[in-house]
Design a protein around this motif. Structure first.
Motif, short mmCIF file in Angstrom:
data_model
loop_
_atom_site.label_atom_id
_atom_site.label_comp_id
_atom_site.label_asym_id
_atom_site.label_seq_id
_atom_site.Cartn_x
_atom_site.Cartn_y
_atom_site.Cartn_z
N ILE A 23 8.88 -10.43 -5.61
CA ILE A 23 9.19 -10.77 -6.87
C ILE A 23 10.23 -11.81 -7.07
CG2 ILE A 23 8.79 -8.47 -7.82
CD1 ILE A 23 11.77 -7.39 -6.71
N ARG A 24 10.53 -12.27 -7.97
CA ARG A 24 11.61 -13.41 -8.12
C ARG A 24 13.24 -12.68 -8.24
NH1 ARG A 24 11.01 -18.63 -8.32
NH2 ARG A 24 8.97 -18.51 -9.06
N THR A 25 13.71 -13.01 -7.66
CA THR A 25 15.52 -12.69 -7.29
C THR A 25 16.25 -13.76 -7.41
OG1 THR A 25 15.57 -13.05 -5.12
CG2 THR A 25 14.59 -10.80 -5.77
N ALA A 26 17.63 -13.50 -7.50
CA ALA A 26 18.57 -14.57 -7.87
C ALA A 26 18.29 -15.61 -6.63
CB ALA A 26 19.83 -14.21 -7.80
N THR A 27 18.06 -15.25 -5.58
CA THR A 27 17.80 -15.98 -4.44
C THR A 27 16.50 -16.64 -4.14
OG1 THR A 27 17.85 -14.01 -3.03
CG2 THR A 27 19.80 -15.26 -3.12
N GLY A 28 15.49 -16.27 -5.03
CA GLY A 28 14.12 -16.95 -4.77
C GLY A 28 12.98 -15.47 -4.78
N LEU A 29 11.94 -16.11 -4.04
CA LEU A 29 11.03 -15.06 -4.22
C LEU A 29 11.04 -14.02 -2.79
CD1 LEU A 29 7.73 -17.19 -4.79
CD2 LEU A 29 8.78 -15.34 -6.38
N GLU A 30 11.11 -12.58 -3.20
CA GLU A 30 11.36 -11.72 -1.99
C GLU A 30 10.30 -10.52 -2.16
OE1 GLU A 30 15.40 -10.19 -2.02
OE2 GLU A 30 16.17 -12.31 -1.81
N ARG A 31 9.84 -10.29 -1.00
CA ARG A 31 8.95 -9.13 -0.98
C ARG A 31 9.65 -7.94 -1.50
NH1 ARG A 31 4.91 -9.47 3.52
NH2 ARG A 31 4.73 -11.81 3.83
N LYS A 32 8.77 -7.30 -2.28
CA LYS A 32 9.21 -5.80 -3.07
C LYS A 32 9.48 -4.84 -2.38
CE LYS A 32 7.87 -3.54 -7.41
NZ LYS A 32 9.15 -3.25 -7.91
N VAL A 33 10.53 -4.07 -2.33
CA VAL A 33 10.61 -2.60 -1.79
C VAL A 33 9.73 -1.71 -2.31
CG1 VAL A 33 11.96 -0.91 -1.15
CG2 VAL A 33 12.89 -3.21 -1.10
N ILE A 34 9.00 -1.14 -1.65
CA ILE A 34 7.80 -0.24 -2.36
C ILE A 34 8.05 1.23 -1.72
CG2 ILE A 34 6.11 -1.85 -3.29
CD1 ILE A 34 4.52 -1.09 -0.61
N GLY A 35 8.82 1.44 -0.93
CA GLY A 35 8.86 2.62 -0.51
C GLY A 35 9.88 2.83 0.84
N THR A 36 9.68 3.91 1.64
CA THR A 36 10.18 4.16 3.01
C THR A 36 9.32 5.21 3.59
OG1 THR A 36 11.44 6.06 2.11
CG2 THR A 36 12.65 3.94 2.17
N TYR A 37 9.47 5.12 5.02
CA TYR A 37 8.78 6.21 5.65
C TYR A 37 9.70 6.54 6.78
CZ TYR A 37 6.52 2.28 8.28
OH TYR A 37 6.13 1.40 9.37
N PRO A 38 9.50 7.77 7.45
CA PRO A 38 10.43 8.30 8.55
C PRO A 38 10.35 7.50 9.89
CG PRO A 38 9.32 10.15 7.93
CD PRO A 38 8.69 8.97 7.02
N LEU A 39 11.44 7.18 10.66
CA LEU A 39 10.99 6.75 11.79
C LEU A 39 11.46 7.59 12.86
CD1 LEU A 39 13.32 3.22 11.49
CD2 LEU A 39 10.74 3.48 11.99
N CYS A 40 10.33 8.26 13.14
CA CYS A 40 10.35 9.43 13.75
C CYS A 40 10.89 8.74 15.35
CB CYS A 40 8.92 10.21 14.33
SG CYS A 40 8.45 10.75 12.85
N GLY A 41 11.73 9.57 15.98
CA GLY A 41 12.13 9.54 17.22
C GLY A 41 11.27 10.08 18.35
N PRO A 42 11.74 9.94 19.50
CA PRO A 42 10.77 10.24 20.62
C PRO A 42 10.65 11.86 20.49
CG PRO A 42 12.08 8.68 21.57
CD PRO A 42 12.63 8.90 20.21
N GLU A 43 11.80 12.65 20.08
CA GLU A 43 11.70 14.23 20.12
C GLU A 43 10.74 14.60 18.98
OE1 GLU A 43 15.47 13.29 19.51
OE2 GLU A 43 15.16 12.48 21.40
N GLU A 44 10.90 13.83 17.90
CA GLU A 44 9.82 14.35 16.82
C GLU A 44 8.35 14.16 17.34
OE1 GLU A 44 12.47 12.05 15.86
OE2 GLU A 44 13.63 13.92 15.20
#
Ligand code: G3H
Length: 490
Positions: A23-44
């Protein structure tokens, strides 16, 4: 994420998913944020592995001891539920990996067809298991039994289809699953988690998310993984296998790096060769393990071939994945445009040229296809798998040069021959089929139809997939043998 039959809430670090669509932003074209997912650690990750180990329970769990008919019925129920999620998954395929709408729909439908074909194939195997063989006074019932816990990792280019072509056969054969979706292609599995949770007993299917290099090594070192299945890099697969404390007890089913070549002989139909190499090199922007990644063309046809190929590339439509008729779309891997530029620059520094207009130009996450000619063994593009929209073309005089290339290559998946001379084709088949696992005549390389065996030689694969082969790969032939005596002879 799904672990031990529960959707686990996440309070730890998350990975922010950036779409290849900018998407176009003030600084140029940037990849759009579409979500998040957990960064499971070694224990999980380890807790999810423990859940899969407990559900398998050394082969005594509910799932590995369930009848084949009941396992099939769970998978049928699961399939009905995921079909209802088609629109959501297709949308996420477009946004998460930039696959065109048409190809995203194909990926989804092909996956569902694959599951139903797998069910039919298993019914067939099961019918044979209910027959008995008598030899030398011993009556045997031959069946197929599961192997244990399967760590399943699919690739970003077919995040649904190539995950499920290993996960589903592994599951339906009675194994329990620990499944890590690819970095690009995790969100699209979210809509399916509830179906996994409700259709299978607790702990039979578990997911883990996060950085593979931080969570997978410990899982391998635990020695609790019985089968490693990975569609991805040869280097990663080798490193992971070595971590298993009893590597001889680990089964690996792997689809790895490839550098499939097309050989256009002096007797080729050039128009056909252009049409097939265009599709073979650039479908999904060349991001397929089965893509043609180097083209050998006989010197006498090189000019005609290059001119025609450049015209064909110019006719391809660039655009967002949802645009009708689009074939070139944004690339999901942020570092890919720079890597492709490096390959092209290296070829140019060694004397090649980009022969098509705009070839290699990059705008945000789009890379315009580049035809690079003449490529030779001093260049990266000669042996490295570019996995993107760059077509290296090598002129040759003697067919022996192409056979030598394949003999020396560390890859061994497929090759395509283009020729109208039957004797020439016949003379090439044996030398080539002994270097790669599939020789295509007058057509591009590809995996399907899915009933065909899919494998590779050298560093390109381990084990074989296909509807039936996958069922074999994720199970062992076992038998119950009874010696006939006077009592049971009656
Ligand atoms: O990326 C590797 C896939 O196996 C390619 O499959 O030939 O059906 O596109 P495909």
């Amino acid at each position: 994420y799904l672990s031990n039959g529960e959707m686990c809430n996440w309070t730890g670090d998350v990975h922010t998913v950036l779409s290849p669509i900018c998407i176009r932003t003030a600084t140029g074209l940037e990849r759009k944020v579409i979500g998040t997912y957990p960064l499971c650690g070694p224990e999980e990750a380890m807790a999810s592995l423990d859940a899969a180990v407990a559900a398998y329970n050394n082969g005594r769990g509910e799932w590995p001891t369930m009848s084949v008919a009941d396992r099939i019925s769970c998978v049928e129920q699961f399939t009905r539920q995921i079909i209802a999620k088609k629109d959501e998954v297709v949308k996420l395929l477009m946004w998460e990996i930039g696959k065109s709408h048409g190809d995203s729909v194909k990926e989804f439908d092909r996956t569902v067809e694959y599951i139903y074909a797998t069910i039919d194939a298993l019914k067939d195997i099961d019918r044979h298991s209910s027959t008995f063989t008598i030899e030398q006074g011993i009556v045997a019932q031959i069946r197929r039994s599961p192997l244990g816990v399967v760590l399943c990792m699919g690739p970003f280019n077919y995040p649904l289809n190539e995950t499920f072509t290993t996960l589903i056969p592994a599951l339906i054969m009675g194994n329990t699953i620990l499944f890590k979706p690819p970095k690009h292609g995790t969100l699209l599995h979210y809509p399916l988690l509830e179906a996994f949770r409700t259709c299978f007993p607790k702990g039979v299917v578990n997911t883990i998310y996060g950085r593979g290099n931080q969570i997978i090594p410990d899982l391998m070192k635990s020695g609790q993984i019985n089968v490693l299945t990975l569609i991805g890099s040869s280097k990663v697969a080798n490193e992971l296998k070595k971590l298993h404390p009893k590597v001889n007890r680990l089964r690996a089913i792997l689809g790895l790096d490839a550098k499939n070549a097309a050989i256009i002989t002096q007797h080729a139909d050039v128009k056909l060769a252009i049409q097939e190499t265009l599709l073979g090199s650039l479908s999904f922007n060349g991001q397929r393990c089965t893509a043609l990644k180097i083209i050998f063309v006989h010197k006498s046809l090189a000019d005609e071939f290059l001119k025609g190929l450049a015209e064909a590339v110019a006719g391809l439509k660039f655009g967002m994945p949802w645009v009708d008729g689009v074939s070139l779309t944004p690339l999901p891997e942020p570092q890919k445009p720079a890597y492709l530029k490096e390959c092209i620059d290296d070829a140019v520094a060694h004397g090649a040229k980009v022969i098509n207009e705009n070839g290699g130009e990059t705008v945000a996450s789009f890379v315009y296809p580049a035809i690079v000619y003449p490529v030779n063994k001093d260049m990266k593009l000669y042996e490295e798998e570019q996995f993107g929209p760059v077509i290296p073309v090598v002129p040759f005089e003697d067919l022996e040069e192409t056979i030598e290339y394949l003999i020396e290559s560390t890859h061994g998946q497929q090759v395509s021959i283009f020729s109208n001379d039957d004797d020439e084709i016949a003379s090439l088949i044996d030398p080539l089929v002994n270097q790669v696992s599939r020789v295509n005549i007058n057509c591009q390389c590809q995996r399907g139809p899915d009933v065909f065996p899919f494998t590779g030689r050298k560093d390109s694969a381990e084990g074989t997939l296909s509807v039936v082969d996958a069922l074999r790969s994720f199970s062992i032939r076992s038998l119950v043998a009874t010696k006939l005596n006077d009592k049971n002879k009656q």
